[in-house]
Design an enzyme around this catalytic site. Structure first.
Site, PDB file in Angstrom:
ATOM      1  CG  PHE A 139      -0.215   0.275   2.528  1.00  0.00           C
ATOM      2  CD1 PHE A 139       0.035   1.579   2.962  1.00  0.00           C
ATOM      3  CD2 PHE A 139       0.231  -0.772   3.318  1.00  0.00           C
ATOM      4  CE1 PHE A 139       0.713   1.817   4.152  1.00  0.00           C
ATOM      5  CE2 PHE A 139       0.903  -0.532   4.510  1.00  0.00           C
ATOM      6  CZ  PHE A 139       1.142   0.760   4.930  1.00  0.00           C
ATOM      7  CE  LYS A 147      -2.767  -8.772  -3.693  1.00  0.00           C
ATOM      8  NZ  LYS A 147      -3.258  -7.837  -2.596  1.00  0.00           N
ATOM      9  NE  ARG A 171      -3.810  -2.503   4.487  1.00  0.00           N
ATOM     10  CZ  ARG A 171      -2.846  -2.688   5.374  1.00  0.00           C
ATOM     11  NH1 ARG A 171      -1.928  -1.739   5.540  1.00  0.00           N
ATOM     12  NH2 ARG A 171      -2.775  -3.789   6.086  1.00  0.00           N
ATOM     13  CB  CYS A 183      10.593  -0.760   3.028  1.00  0.00           C
ATOM     14  SG  CYS A 183      11.217  -0.413   1.373  1.00  0.00           S
ATOM     15  CD  GLU A 241       9.067  -2.552   8.228  1.00  0.00           C
ATOM     16  OE1 GLU A 241       9.530  -1.864   7.284  1.00  0.00           O
ATOM     17  OE2 GLU A 241       8.584  -3.685   8.064  1.00  0.00           O
TER      18      GLU A 241
END
Length: 499
Positions: A149, A173, A177, A281, A383
């Site tokens: 997302f 895919k 969200r 990330c 995280e």
């Protein structure tokens, strides 16, 4: 509520099974549309379309494939404002951040435009008497991408432009969200002249993911998301003989040396820790200060800046940070802040009670700062994926590097210093896949490749760039001989050599 966000299969919007999920505007907490969720039949429809399109597409000259990407790039640039609006409306990131995401995605389309050069292969003449050899780079077949997302435009653009110019057919895919920008961008690719079936978008949940893993016709899977799901997709995909590239989670450290330009470091930390509300990330979530003097100076400078962050609805202009993507994400981040306090960290700036006027039901958490964080605390080990920065105090560069190398993740890191020797040692010895020197977000440009080490990456090849070409192609070595008509050689029973 507007209409359902449909699948895109064989060049057409498809409603599918009737299962749907809610899509929120995170700034208001209101459901603004729904997204279709694929069942097995819908997914198979996309796979069948890709299989039918593959023979003609793999035989399309790379130059013609690249021409589609040139037109696609132009359409992305022409529709930048609309795409950014869709991203911000469903994800919550600021409009400026959404534009930056799209521009980094477009860089990967530009790299894909070089397909004729990227796919040239190698040739050697006279490797033996009248024998020539060459290597072809051939497409893998039907391949798929599963994307997160937090970058609904950029991360898919890491994958399918390169996969497609390499001659593959692609099934995407995306995250359910924030699906609207991803679908719109894919439709621009169809508008650019991509043949039907070469690219499909199938929205869904675990059922769609498992369908892609289990289908014998899907030959490769690329994934970006959390480490548990990355490990699951890698394990389940590879045991079925698929090629898998699965990028997982991160806990990125910034090391601040005593000689660092602290004012510049603070500015870099602010953007890297709190940009996109920490939902990256590559976000910097740990500042490792070498010496108490550095840590104290950092706290003095950064606390006022965190308190001054401009937070609001992402679609408003002039903001530093928007909301988190969902109410569950907000609650998870608040839970980590609670845990940090309970485990003994010093909470210097608390973002839990942030209220944005006119958006009281939005999914907001303000910028948060902890000091005196230790390696056993969950705010350090996990995280968080939110606007939380932790300060860890160490006594030396070696101690800082050991801390980073001991962590299970190895995605990104950076060092702030004026000392070339320290920077060189750090770059050589740190066990992390992407390293910055006075660069807080060392995300490689499109003609390099993106990927971490340790439990931040499952698979041997990184995303996009040269590794992306290797992932989406298979090498075929051809050795060819045309003996002269007059030559007649006896059979050779020993293994052939060129001696």
């Amino acid at each position: 509520m507007s209409s359902i966000v449909a699948h895109l299969i064989n060049g057409e919007r498809v409603q599918g099974s009737g299962r749907t999920a809610d899509v929120y505007n995170p700034s208001t907490g209101v459901v603004i549309r729904q997204v279709a969720l694929a069942d097995d039949a819908t997914l198979q429809q996309a796979i069948d379309a890709a299989r039918a399109a593959f023979p003609a597409w793999r035989n399309t000259p790379p130059a013609k494939r690249a021409q589609v990407m040139f037109r696609f790039k132009q359409l992305l640039e022409a529709n930048e404002a609309h795409i950014a609006q869709l991203i911000s409306e469903e994800h919550g990131k600021t409009l400026e951040d959404a534009v930056g995401e799209l521009k980094r995605g477009i860089e990967n389309v530009e790299f894909a435009c070089a397909a004729p050069e990227l796919l040239k292969g190698e040739y050697s003449r006279n490797v033996g008497p009248n024998i020539d050899a060459w290597t072809d780079l051939q497409p893998v077949g039907v391949v798929a991408g599963i994307t997160p997302f937090n970058f609904p435009a950029m991360v898919p653009l890491w994958m399918y432009p390169l996969a497609i110019v390499c001659g593959n057919c692609f099934i995407l895919k995306p995250s359910e969200r924030d699906p609207s920008s991803t679908l719109y961008i894919a439709e621009l690719l169809i508008e650019a002249g991509l043949p039907k079936g070469v690219m499909s978008v199938v929205h869904g949940d675990k059922q769609a993911v498992d369908g892609l893993i289990q289908s014998p016709h899907v030959k490769a899977l690329s994934f970006v998301g959390s480490t548990p799901i990355a490990e699951y997709i890698y394990s389940e995909g590879t045991k079925r003989g698929k090629r898998v590239q699965a990028l997982g989670g991160a806990k990125n450290h910034a090391v601040l040396m005593p000689d660092a330009d602290l004012d510049n470091a603070v500015g870099a930390l602010m953007g890297a820790a709190y940009g996109s509300c920490g939902e990256r990330c590559m976000a910097l979530s740990v500042a490792v200060c070498v010496g108490d003097e550095v840590a104290d100076a950092l706290v003095e400078r950064i606390v006022p800046q965190i308190k001054a962050l401009k937070v609001g609805a992402g679609t408003d202009c002039g903001l530093d940070m928007g909301p988190l993507v969902t109410g569950a994400a907000r609650d998870k981040v608040k839970g980590y802040i609670d845990a940090g306090v309970a485990q003994g960290a010093s909470l210097l700036v608390d973002g839990r009670d942030l209220q944005v006027a006119g958006h009281e039901n939005g999914f907001f958490v303000g910028g948060t700062l902890f000091d005196h964080v230790t390696a056993e605390m969950s705010i350090y080990t996990d995280e968080i994926f939110g606007p939380v920065l932790c300060i860890v105090r160490v006594s030396s560069l070696e101690e800082a590097m050991q801390l980073i190398n001991d962590h299970e993740y190895g995605n990104g890191t950076c060092i702030f210093t004026r000392d070339g020797e320290a920077a060189r040692l750090f770059c050589d010895e740190i066990e992390v896949g992407m390293v910055g020197v006075n660069v807080p977000l060392p995300v490689p440009v499109s003609y390099h490749s993106f990927g971490g080490w340790k439990r931040s990456l499952f698979g041997d090849l990184h995303a996009y760039g040269p590794d992306g070409v290797r992932f989406y192609t298979r090498k075929k070595a051809v050795t060819q001989r045309w003996p002269r008509r007059a030559s007649h050689e006896a059979a050779q029973f020993a293994f052939p050599s060129n001696r």
